[in-house]
Scaffold this active site. Structure first.
Site, PDB file in Angstrom:
ATOM      1  N   MET A   1       2.882  -1.188  -0.874  1.00 35.69           N
ATOM      2  CA  MET A   1       2.849  -0.679   0.630  1.00 35.69           C
ATOM      3  C   MET A   1       2.177  -1.859   1.571  1.00 35.69           C
ATOM      4  SD  MET A   1       3.425   2.590   0.365  1.00 35.69           S
ATOM      5  CE  MET A   1       2.837   3.603   1.750  1.00 35.69           C
TER       6      MET A   1
ATOM      7  N   HIS B   1       0.416  -3.435   4.733  1.00 34.82           N
ATOM      8  CA  HIS B   1      -0.784  -3.406   5.403  1.00 34.82           C
ATOM      9  C   HIS B   1      -1.997  -3.736   4.311  1.00 34.82           C
ATOM     10  CE1 HIS B   1      -3.239  -3.151   9.221  1.00 34.82           C
ATOM     11  NE2 HIS B   1      -4.057  -2.492   8.462  1.00 34.82           N
ATOM     12  N   LEU B   2      -2.833  -4.504   4.488  1.00 33.95           N
ATOM     13  CA  LEU B   2      -3.652  -5.062   3.702  1.00 33.95           C
ATOM     14  C   LEU B   2      -4.596  -3.896   3.068  1.00 33.95           C
ATOM     15  CD1 LEU B   2      -4.833  -7.543   1.913  1.00 33.95           C
ATOM     16  CD2 LEU B   2      -6.607  -7.617   3.886  1.00 33.95           C
ATOM     17  N   HIS B   3      -4.771  -3.384   1.822  1.00 35.39           N
ATOM     18  CA  HIS B   3      -5.478  -2.277   1.454  1.00 35.39           C
ATOM     19  C   HIS B   3      -6.405  -2.569   0.147  1.00 35.39           C
ATOM     20  CE1 HIS B   3      -1.286  -1.678   0.085  1.00 35.39           C
ATOM     21  NE2 HIS B   3      -2.039  -1.342  -0.972  1.00 35.39           N
ATOM     22  N   LEU B   4      -7.640  -2.485   0.300  1.00 32.00           N
ATOM     23  CA  LEU B   4      -8.601  -2.763  -0.813  1.00 32.00           C
ATOM     24  C   LEU B   4      -8.722  -1.039  -1.644  1.00 32.00           C
ATOM     25  CD1 LEU B   4     -10.842  -4.084  -2.452  1.00 32.00           C
ATOM     26  CD2 LEU B   4     -12.434  -3.442  -0.635  1.00 32.00           C
TER      27      LEU B   4
END
Ligand code: AMP
Ligand code: ZN
Length: 240
Positions: A151, A153-156
């Site tokens: 996906m 968009h940066l996501h942690l």
């Protein structure tokens, strides 16, 4: 002299056959030159572009890839927000607790990170840790990024280590959270501090997803997902 020899040896300017042969030859030469220069121009143009330019010129990202952008504003999924980050529940959790910490700033992925984002990454880590603590202070969690996310968009990922969830269905899911495909948030921060950028080898990462199934606690190899899911229930995921 035979008649054909007479025709060919005659003055070409005055001979209609020679004039049409000469004209045909000139047209063929001009067409070939035109084609050659078109090919060279397009080659020069494509060589002047970066890989990213070439990819983005091809086609836009499929709509599902940008799903997190709308999910982050969904009040049913949001668990925390401040001026820098939004934390949501993962819509398809792969464990009892699974959250995604996202920056409000437009940072598409690990590749777009710059040195000036280090403080933001540290903030994302701290807020992720607080959310884990609030969910279950006794449970083990890991905080990290997929080397090659699906996906945009940066996501942690903030994920409890029980992996007890019906959404965890296949080898790809399992290996994406239990092999080096899952990169600890602290290691990403260190890499950015050291190299001013984060680089992940896509083909090596994709190979990791094909590895044999192994328990993440005792490393026992398992042949099927159902067997693995039964096996991991015997371990404790409480903090020691
Ligand atoms: P990644 O492989 O790192 O890109 O993981 C993307 C994560 O987003 C997965 O854990 C998915 O379950 C989760 N996800 C996909 N679509 C949505 C959505 N619309 N809302 C919330 N989480 C989502
Ligand atoms: Zn085990």
């Amino acid at each position: 002299m035979k008649s054909t020899q007479r025709i060919l040896s005659a003055n070409p300017g005055k001979n209609p056959l020679m004039r049409s042969i000469g004209f045909g030859f000139t047209v063929a030469l001009s067409v070939s030159y035109l084609k050659y220069s078109q090919v060279m121009a397009s080659k020069r143009k494509s060589e002047g572009k970066s890989e990213d330019d070439k990819v983005s010129a091809k086609k836009p990202a499929p709509f599902w890839k940008t799903g997190l952008l709308s999910a982050m504003h969904d009040p049913d999924l949001q668990v925390y927000k401040d001026d820098k980050v939004i934390i949501i529940k993962d819509k398809y959790p792969k464990a009892k607790f699974h959250f995604l910490v996202m920056p409000k700033d437009n940072i598409p992925n690990l590749k777009s990170l710059k040195k000036e984002n280090i403080e933001l990454l540290k903030h994302m880590h701290e807020k992720g840790k607080e959310t884990a603590e609030k969910s279950d202070p006794d449970l083990q969690f890991r905080l990290g990024y997929h080397a090659v996310p699906s996906m945009s968009h940066l996501h942690l990922h903030v994920i409890s280590q029980d992996f007890d969830s019906p959404c965890l269905k296949n080898k790809k899911h399992w290996n994406s959270f239990t092999t080096e495909y899952f990169v600890d948030s602290e290691d990403i921060i260190k890499e950015l501090e050291k190299n001013s950028k984060v680089i992940k080898d896509v083909s090596h990462s994709q190979e990791l997803l094909k590895k044999n199934l192994r328990c993440h606690v005792c490393r026992k190899e398992m042949t099927t997902m159902p067997a693995l899911k039964t096996h991991i229930k015997q371990h404790s995921y409480k903090k020691s």
